[in-house]
Write a protein that holds these residues in place. Structure first.
Motif, PDB file in Angstrom:
ATOM      1  N   MET A 101       0.933  -1.191   0.123  1.00 57.26           N
ATOM      2  CA  MET A 101      -0.019   0.043  -0.037  1.00 57.26           C
ATOM      3  C   MET A 101       0.878   1.249   0.013  1.00 57.26           C
ATOM      4  SD  MET A 101      -2.831   0.962   2.772  1.00 57.26           S
ATOM      5  CE  MET A 101      -4.045   1.983   2.306  1.00 57.26           C
ATOM      6  N   ILE A 102       0.620   2.136  -0.712  1.00 60.48           N
ATOM      7  CA  ILE A 102       1.364   3.351  -0.817  1.00 60.48           C
ATOM      8  C   ILE A 102       0.985   4.127   0.190  1.00 60.48           C
ATOM      9  CG2 ILE A 102      -0.543   5.020  -1.803  1.00 60.48           C
ATOM     10  CD1 ILE A 102       1.595   6.298  -3.575  1.00 60.48           C
ATOM     11  N   SER A 103       2.291   4.693   0.917  1.00 55.58           N
ATOM     12  CA  SER A 103       2.081   5.437   2.318  1.00 55.58           C
ATOM     13  C   SER A 103       1.781   6.810   1.994  1.00 55.58           C
ATOM     14  CB  SER A 103       3.634   5.369   2.980  1.00 55.58           C
ATOM     15  OG  SER A 103       4.770   6.113   2.059  1.00 55.58           O
ATOM     16  N   GLN A 104       1.499   7.657   2.960  1.00 56.58           N
ATOM     17  CA  GLN A 104       1.223   8.880   2.928  1.00 56.58           C
ATOM     18  C   GLN A 104       2.394   9.786   2.497  1.00 56.58           C
ATOM     19  OE1 GLN A 104      -1.918  10.109   3.613  1.00 56.58           O
ATOM     20  NE2 GLN A 104      -1.319  11.862   2.773  1.00 56.58           N
ATOM     21  N   ALA A 105       3.536   9.244   2.913  1.00 55.76           N
ATOM     22  CA  ALA A 105       4.754   9.926   2.568  1.00 55.76           C
ATOM     23  C   ALA A 105       5.113  10.029   1.018  1.00 55.76           C
ATOM     24  CB  ALA A 105       6.018   9.680   3.365  1.00 55.76           C
ATOM     25  N   GLU A 106       4.969   8.669   0.331  1.00 55.53           N
ATOM     26  CA  GLU A 106       5.173   8.647  -0.995  1.00 55.53           C
ATOM     27  C   GLU A 106       4.097   9.144  -1.803  1.00 55.53           C
ATOM     28  OE1 GLU A 106       7.420   4.516  -1.787  1.00 55.53           O
ATOM     29  OE2 GLU A 106       5.660   4.121  -0.513  1.00 55.53           O
ATOM     30  N   LEU A 107       2.815   9.328  -1.431  1.00 57.35           N
ATOM     31  CA  LEU A 107       1.714   9.977  -2.078  1.00 57.35           C
ATOM     32  C   LEU A 107       1.854  11.719  -2.024  1.00 57.35           C
ATOM     33  CD1 LEU A 107      -0.945   9.725  -3.400  1.00 57.35           C
ATOM     34  CD2 LEU A 107      -2.034  10.015  -1.122  1.00 57.35           C
ATOM     35  N   THR A 108       2.256  12.077  -0.912  1.00 59.95           N
ATOM     36  CA  THR A 108       2.742  13.426  -0.782  1.00 59.95           C
ATOM     37  C   THR A 108       3.926  13.677  -1.770  1.00 59.95           C
ATOM     38  OG1 THR A 108       2.029  13.478   1.413  1.00 59.95           O
ATOM     39  CG2 THR A 108       3.126  15.039   0.856  1.00 59.95           C
ATOM     40  N   GLN A 109       4.845  12.940  -1.848  1.00 59.25           N
ATOM     41  CA  GLN A 109       6.073  13.164  -2.531  1.00 59.25           C
ATOM     42  C   GLN A 109       5.623  13.258  -4.263  1.00 59.25           C
ATOM     43  OE1 GLN A 109       9.123  10.148  -2.527  1.00 59.25           O
ATOM     44  NE2 GLN A 109      10.398  11.371  -3.934  1.00 59.25           N
ATOM     45  N   ALA A 110       4.711  11.980  -4.309  1.00 63.59           N
ATOM     46  CA  ALA A 110       4.176  12.047  -5.846  1.00 63.59           C
ATOM     47  C   ALA A 110       3.316  13.212  -5.980  1.00 63.59           C
ATOM     48  CB  ALA A 110       3.580  10.775  -6.026  1.00 63.59           C
ATOM     49  N   VAL A 111       2.516  13.796  -5.204  1.00 66.37           N
ATOM     50  CA  VAL A 111       1.708  14.825  -5.586  1.00 66.37           C
ATOM     51  C   VAL A 111       2.681  16.088  -5.924  1.00 66.37           C
ATOM     52  CG1 VAL A 111       0.051  16.545  -4.634  1.00 66.37           C
ATOM     53  CG2 VAL A 111      -0.421  13.960  -4.515  1.00 66.37           C
ATOM     54  N   ALA A 112       3.644  16.388  -5.101  1.00 69.69           N
ATOM     55  CA  ALA A 112       4.657  17.209  -5.246  1.00 69.69           C
ATOM     56  C   ALA A 112       5.295  17.035  -6.551  1.00 69.69           C
ATOM     57  CB  ALA A 112       5.585  17.411  -4.169  1.00 69.69           C
ATOM     58  N   LEU A 113       5.642  16.109  -6.865  1.00 66.74           N
ATOM     59  CA  LEU A 113       6.161  15.620  -8.282  1.00 66.74           C
ATOM     60  C   LEU A 113       5.363  16.189  -9.345  1.00 66.74           C
ATOM     61  CD1 LEU A 113       8.347  12.431  -7.588  1.00 66.74           C
ATOM     62  CD2 LEU A 113       9.186  14.469  -7.859  1.00 66.74           C
ATOM     63  N   ILE A 114       4.070  15.888  -9.319  1.00 65.73           N
ATOM     64  CA  ILE A 114       3.243  16.127 -10.197  1.00 65.73           C
ATOM     65  C   ILE A 114       2.869  17.629 -10.252  1.00 65.73           C
ATOM     66  CG2 ILE A 114       0.574  16.187 -10.937  1.00 65.73           C
ATOM     67  CD1 ILE A 114       0.665  13.359  -9.654  1.00 65.73           C
ATOM     68  N   LYS A 115       3.116  18.339  -9.139  1.00 67.31           N
ATOM     69  CA  LYS A 115       2.976  19.620  -9.250  1.00 67.31           C
ATOM     70  C   LYS A 115       4.080  20.424  -9.672  1.00 67.31           C
ATOM     71  CE  LYS A 115      -0.617  20.222  -5.787  1.00 67.31           C
ATOM     72  NZ  LYS A 115      -1.059  20.922  -4.367  1.00 67.31           N
TER      73      LYS A 115
ATOM     74  N   GLU B 289      -8.426  17.544  -7.807  1.00 64.54           N
ATOM     75  CA  GLU B 289      -8.065  16.078  -7.683  1.00 64.54           C
ATOM     76  C   GLU B 289      -6.937  15.757  -6.726  1.00 64.54           C
ATOM     77  OE1 GLU B 289      -8.530  12.059 -10.292  1.00 64.54           O
ATOM     78  OE2 GLU B 289      -8.442  14.040 -11.247  1.00 64.54           O
ATOM     79  N   LEU B 290      -5.917  16.399  -6.902  1.00 62.10           N
ATOM     80  CA  LEU B 290      -4.543  16.490  -5.990  1.00 62.10           C
ATOM     81  C   LEU B 290      -4.997  16.253  -4.694  1.00 62.10           C
ATOM     82  CD1 LEU B 290      -2.007  17.586  -8.227  1.00 62.10           C
ATOM     83  CD2 LEU B 290      -2.503  15.210  -8.012  1.00 62.10           C
ATOM     84  N   ASP B 291      -5.850  17.338  -4.408  1.00 63.29           N
ATOM     85  CA  ASP B 291      -6.141  17.751  -2.812  1.00 63.29           C
ATOM     86  C   ASP B 291      -7.016  16.566  -2.361  1.00 63.29           C
ATOM     87  OD1 ASP B 291      -4.805  20.046  -2.765  1.00 63.29           O
ATOM     88  OD2 ASP B 291      -6.686  21.301  -3.045  1.00 63.29           O
ATOM     89  N   ALA B 292      -8.001  15.862  -3.212  1.00 63.40           N
ATOM     90  CA  ALA B 292      -8.815  14.910  -2.979  1.00 63.40           C
ATOM     91  C   ALA B 292      -8.154  13.749  -2.592  1.00 63.40           C
ATOM     92  CB  ALA B 292      -9.836  14.811  -3.825  1.00 63.40           C
ATOM     93  N   ILE B 293      -7.212  13.463  -3.354  1.00 64.25           N
ATOM     94  CA  ILE B 293      -6.387  12.084  -3.189  1.00 64.25           C
ATOM     95  C   ILE B 293      -5.605  12.128  -1.876  1.00 64.25           C
ATOM     96  CG2 ILE B 293      -4.523  12.475  -4.570  1.00 64.25           C
ATOM     97  CD1 ILE B 293      -4.608   9.592  -5.617  1.00 64.25           C
ATOM     98  N   VAL B 294      -5.122  13.314  -1.762  1.00 60.63           N
ATOM     99  CA  VAL B 294      -4.200  13.200  -0.444  1.00 60.63           C
ATOM    100  C   VAL B 294      -5.248  13.234   0.841  1.00 60.63           C
ATOM    101  CG1 VAL B 294      -2.871  14.795   1.053  1.00 60.63           C
ATOM    102  CG2 VAL B 294      -2.443  14.461  -1.400  1.00 60.63           C
ATOM    103  N   LYS B 295      -6.402  13.746   0.807  1.00 65.43           N
ATOM    104  CA  LYS B 295      -7.198  13.521   1.887  1.00 65.43           C
ATOM    105  C   LYS B 295      -7.845  12.122   1.721  1.00 65.43           C
ATOM    106  CE  LYS B 295     -11.648  15.905   3.531  1.00 65.43           C
ATOM    107  NZ  LYS B 295     -12.680  16.653   3.246  1.00 65.43           N
ATOM    108  N   ALA B 296      -8.131  11.579   0.810  1.00 56.68           N
ATOM    109  CA  ALA B 296      -8.691  10.136   0.918  1.00 56.68           C
ATOM    110  C   ALA B 296      -7.823   9.254   1.513  1.00 56.68           C
ATOM    111  CB  ALA B 296      -9.071   9.789  -0.648  1.00 56.68           C
ATOM    112  N   HIS B 297      -6.238   9.570   1.290  1.00 55.78           N
ATOM    113  CA  HIS B 297      -5.272   8.778   2.090  1.00 55.78           C
ATOM    114  C   HIS B 297      -5.213   8.885   3.573  1.00 55.78           C
ATOM    115  CE1 HIS B 297      -1.261   6.735   2.749  1.00 55.78           C
ATOM    116  NE2 HIS B 297      -2.012   5.620   1.725  1.00 55.78           N
ATOM    117  N   SER B 298      -5.415  10.104   4.059  1.00 54.35           N
ATOM    118  CA  SER B 298      -5.063  10.360   5.286  1.00 54.35           C
ATOM    119  C   SER B 298      -6.057  10.032   6.192  1.00 54.35           C
ATOM    120  CB  SER B 298      -5.221  11.992   5.572  1.00 54.35           C
ATOM    121  OG  SER B 298      -6.401  12.588   5.164  1.00 54.35           O
TER     122      SER B 298
END
Length: 81
Positions: free
Chosen positions: A1-15, A72-81
């Motif tokens: 399962m993707i971790s919150q840290a990796e998801l946050t990193q991926a979102v930052a990379l997208i941005k 959508e990026l905000d929603a994905i981070v929120k959905a994982h937290s």
């Protein structure tokens, strides 16, 4: 399962327009959040067919649900937290 840290990193990379870096993270996992992340990346790249495939594996999120990328990026981070 993707971790919150990796998801946050991926979102930052997208941005930061580093889609390849975010894609590398998404491809490591097969859970619904990682699949959603994968779907977002293919949507950004303009590959609607592949994006829809990954949305189908994300359990409940659809291709047209978020017309604004940042929402959508905000929603994905929120959905994982």
């Amino acid at each position: 399962m993707i971790s919150q840290a990796e998801l946050t990193q991926a979102v930052a990379l997208i941005k930061a327009d580093n889609w390849d870096g975010a894609h590398n993270i998404a491809q490591r996992y097969k859970d619904p959040i990682a699949n959603w992340l994968h779907a977002i990346l293919h949507k950004i790249e303009g590959d609607a067919g592949n994006s829809r495939y990954w949305y189908g594996r994300s359990e409940g999120v659809g291709y047209g649900d978020y017309p604004v990328l940042d929402d959508e990026l905000d929603a994905i981070v929120k959905a994982h937290s």
